[in-house]
Write a protein that holds these residues in place. Structure first.
Motif, PDB file in Angstrom:
ATOM      1  N   THR A  40      47.290  56.734  43.719  1.00 19.35           N
ATOM      2  CA  THR A  40      45.676  55.786  43.580  1.00 19.35           C
ATOM      3  C   THR A  40      45.576  55.370  42.614  1.00 19.35           C
ATOM      4  N   LEU A  41      45.788  55.177  41.630  1.00 18.14           N
ATOM      5  CA  LEU A  41      44.583  55.230  40.348  1.00 18.14           C
ATOM      6  C   LEU A  41      45.480  54.222  39.553  1.00 18.14           C
ATOM      7  N   ILE A  42      46.190  54.751  39.886  1.00 15.97           N
ATOM      8  CA  ILE A  42      47.072  53.037  39.229  1.00 15.97           C
ATOM      9  C   ILE A  42      47.345  51.698  40.209  1.00 15.97           C
ATOM     10  N   SER A  43      47.079  51.799  41.633  1.00 24.19           N
ATOM     11  CA  SER A  43      47.024  50.956  42.840  1.00 24.19           C
ATOM     12  C   SER A  43      44.719  50.496  42.481  1.00 24.19           C
ATOM     13  N   LEU A  44      44.442  51.288  42.152  1.00 21.45           N
ATOM     14  CA  LEU A  44      42.979  51.027  42.818  1.00 21.45           C
ATOM     15  C   LEU A  44      42.509  50.142  41.127  1.00 21.45           C
ATOM     16  N   LEU A  45      43.381  50.923  40.196  1.00 24.50           N
ATOM     17  CA  LEU A  45      43.452  49.570  38.858  1.00 24.50           C
ATOM     18  C   LEU A  45      43.791  48.291  38.630  1.00 24.50           C
ATOM     19  N   LEU A  46      44.405  47.860  39.481  1.00 24.68           N
ATOM     20  CA  LEU A  46      45.557  46.996  40.058  1.00 24.68           C
ATOM     21  C   LEU A  46      44.432  46.114  41.060  1.00 24.68           C
ATOM     22  N   ILE A  47      43.580  46.673  41.795  1.00 25.60           N
ATOM     23  CA  ILE A  47      42.905  46.511  42.627  1.00 25.60           C
ATOM     24  C   ILE A  47      41.431  45.644  41.736  1.00 25.60           C
ATOM     25  N   GLY A  48      40.843  46.696  41.267  1.00 25.70           N
ATOM     26  CA  GLY A  48      40.207  46.121  40.266  1.00 25.70           C
ATOM     27  C   GLY A  48      40.227  45.038  39.462  1.00 25.70           C
ATOM     28  N   LEU A  49      41.011  45.041  39.124  1.00 23.44           N
ATOM     29  CA  LEU A  49      41.905  43.297  38.229  1.00 23.44           C
ATOM     30  C   LEU A  49      41.424  42.662  38.690  1.00 23.44           C
ATOM     31  N   LEU A  50      42.361  42.245  40.046  1.00 23.94           N
ATOM     32  CA  LEU A  50      42.681  41.548  40.736  1.00 23.94           C
ATOM     33  C   LEU A  50      41.391  40.996  41.349  1.00 23.94           C
ATOM     34  N   GLY A  51      40.469  42.042  42.414  1.00 23.02           N
ATOM     35  CA  GLY A  51      39.599  41.766  42.916  1.00 23.02           C
ATOM     36  C   GLY A  51      38.445  41.314  42.049  1.00 23.02           C
TER      37      GLY A  51
END
Length: 447
Positions: free
Chosen positions: A257-268
């Motif tokens: 979940t943490l890795i996916s949230l980091l990806l979402i934050g960068l893309l967002g």
């Protein structure tokens, strides 16, 4: 010729088979101490950073401000409709009447048209003016009609004339909402039992973090993105470990979940800036910007994307981790590559349904807006280019990309962790099963 003597080995074989069967469907074997240390080395710094962030950014309450009387920023009290009398709309003012029953509107204001209006007497039931009454006139075509005995929410305007200080702004929906919440909690507990109770506890704590930390911290002027990351991290740790226990399986889901949230934050962050989305697109965001001009509205939009994606991510990562663990228990001889391939097949089905759900949820929330664009006969490109719709598109697609990425990431992590300790599940199951021939008998040694 006498038949060969059968020794009691098949019984032993049967017991061994029963042991292996029970083992494969029992609780997952714990991972080794070495793997626990590796997982702790990843999660402990993250948890420590979340705690430090909570301490440093803790707001201590929302900042005070002077009421504007606009939208939600109004003083409100509880009220009750005492009586409703049907009157001719030509004889009353459509706005509001004083309680003494005067019907003549102020000079220069036109009277309403014909028809039958409702003349409701409303009593204030809370606040310093408890017991005070005023009259509210309801047009026959008004979307909200009043009835005798109905609970209402009344707005208070201290700067208005005395007879016009109170007005009905909404109906009181507390009882049906509380009843629905009680039915929901009962259903969760009846079906989920202790897991359901822990899920409700996690939900309450998540809501507390949202209302006591995330929202006040943003209003105090802290960076919305930093606040969202810290708050989402706290919600993730609390919710997952309370609901699923402090196990290696849960820890893998947390890391995924943490890795996916980091990806979402960068893309967002990338696409919100690239698409020049201000985050100030409607009356509510405009009011927030007017009251607190120091708030970064685009950062607030990104914070909403991260927090909104967290709940769906938890579902996917926990499901994928549990699927890999169960596959390993069902067949302890599976390698990490085989577990990954089997888990990905499960994840594809999950993604297909969850992404569709995510898109439809956003479309359903924006349905009135889409209807307006349809009435205006705007092209699809023009609709998508408008900032109000573009925000939802970026929110949906960024969240969906993070959701899709969480499946291979979490599945790979789970497959590596569950197969790394062969002294646990695999070796034990392999030692308990005797060598068998193709027909299921123990192979006899040659003399």
């Amino acid at each position: 010729m006498t038949p060969p003597h059968r020794d009691p080995e098949p019984q032993g074989h049967q017991q061994g088979h029963q042991h292996a069967h029970a083992h494969s469907h029992g609780p997952a074997a714990p991972v080794s101490a070495h793997l626990r240390k590796v997982i702790a080395a990843v999660l402990i710094p993250f948890a420590a950073a979340v705690i430090v962030g909570l301490v440093v950014l803790w707001p201590g309450g929302a900042p005070a401000h002077e009421r504007t009387g606009v939208g939600f920023d109004r003083q409100t009290q509880q009220g009750k409709v005492v009586s409703v009398v049907e009157v001719d709309c030509k004889d009353v003012n459509a706005a509001q009447l004083p309680v003494d029953g005067a019907t003549d509107p102020p000079d220069g204001e036109p009277k309403t048209g014909g028809g039958h209006c409702g003349k409701a007497t409303v009593e204030v039931t809370s606040g310093p003016d408890e017991g005070r009454r005023f009259v509210e006139v309801v047009q026959p075509d008004a979307p909200r009609q009043l009835r005798e005995g109905q609970g209402v929410v009344v707005a208070y305007a201290p700067d208005a004339p005395h007879d016009l200080q109170y007005s009905v702004t909404d109906v009181n929906r507390k009882f049906p909402l509380m009843l629905l919440a009680g039915i929901f909690a009962l259903a969760v507990v009846l079906v989920g039992r202790m897991r359901g109770v822990m899920a409700l506890v996690a939900l309450a704590l998540s809501f507390a973090i949202l209302t006591l930390f995330i929202l006040p911290a943003i209003l105090q002027g802290s960076n919305p993105l930093v606040v969202a990351v810290v708050g989402a991290g706290a919600i993730m740790l609390i919710a997952l470990y309370i609901c699923h226990g402090p196990t290696a399986r849960t820890s893998v889901a947390v890391i995924g979940t943490l890795i996916s949230l980091l990806l979402i934050g960068l893309l967002g962050s990338l696409f919100i800036g690239w698409a020049s989305l201000s985050g100030n697109t409607d009356d509510n965001t405009g009011l927030i910007h007017g009251l607190y001009p120091h708030i970064d509205m685009s950062g607030l939009l990104l914070a909403g994307v991260i927090i909104g994606s967290l709940g769906v991510l938890d579902d996917v990562t926990v499901t994928q981790t549990s699927a890999v663990w169960e596959l390993r228990q069902a067949n302890p001889t599976m390698t990490a590559r085989q577990l990954y391939r089997a888990g990905i097949r499960i994840g594809r089905d999950h993604i297909a349904s969850v992404v569709n759900t995510l898109v439809l949820a956003y479309a359903g929330a924006a349905l009135p807006l889409l209807l307006l664009f349809t009435v205006a006969q705007s092209s699809v490109g023009m609709v998508a280019n408008s900032e109000l719709v573009a925000e939802e598109i970026v929110r949906t697609l960024v969240g969906s990309i993070g959701l899709v990425a969480s499946v291979p990431v979490t599945t790979a992590l789970a497959a590596v962790v569950v197969t790394a300790d062969r002294t646990g599940l695999g070796a034990e199951a392999g030692a308990s099963a005797p060598v068998r021939s193709g027909r299921g008998r123990r192979r006899r040694a040659k003399p």
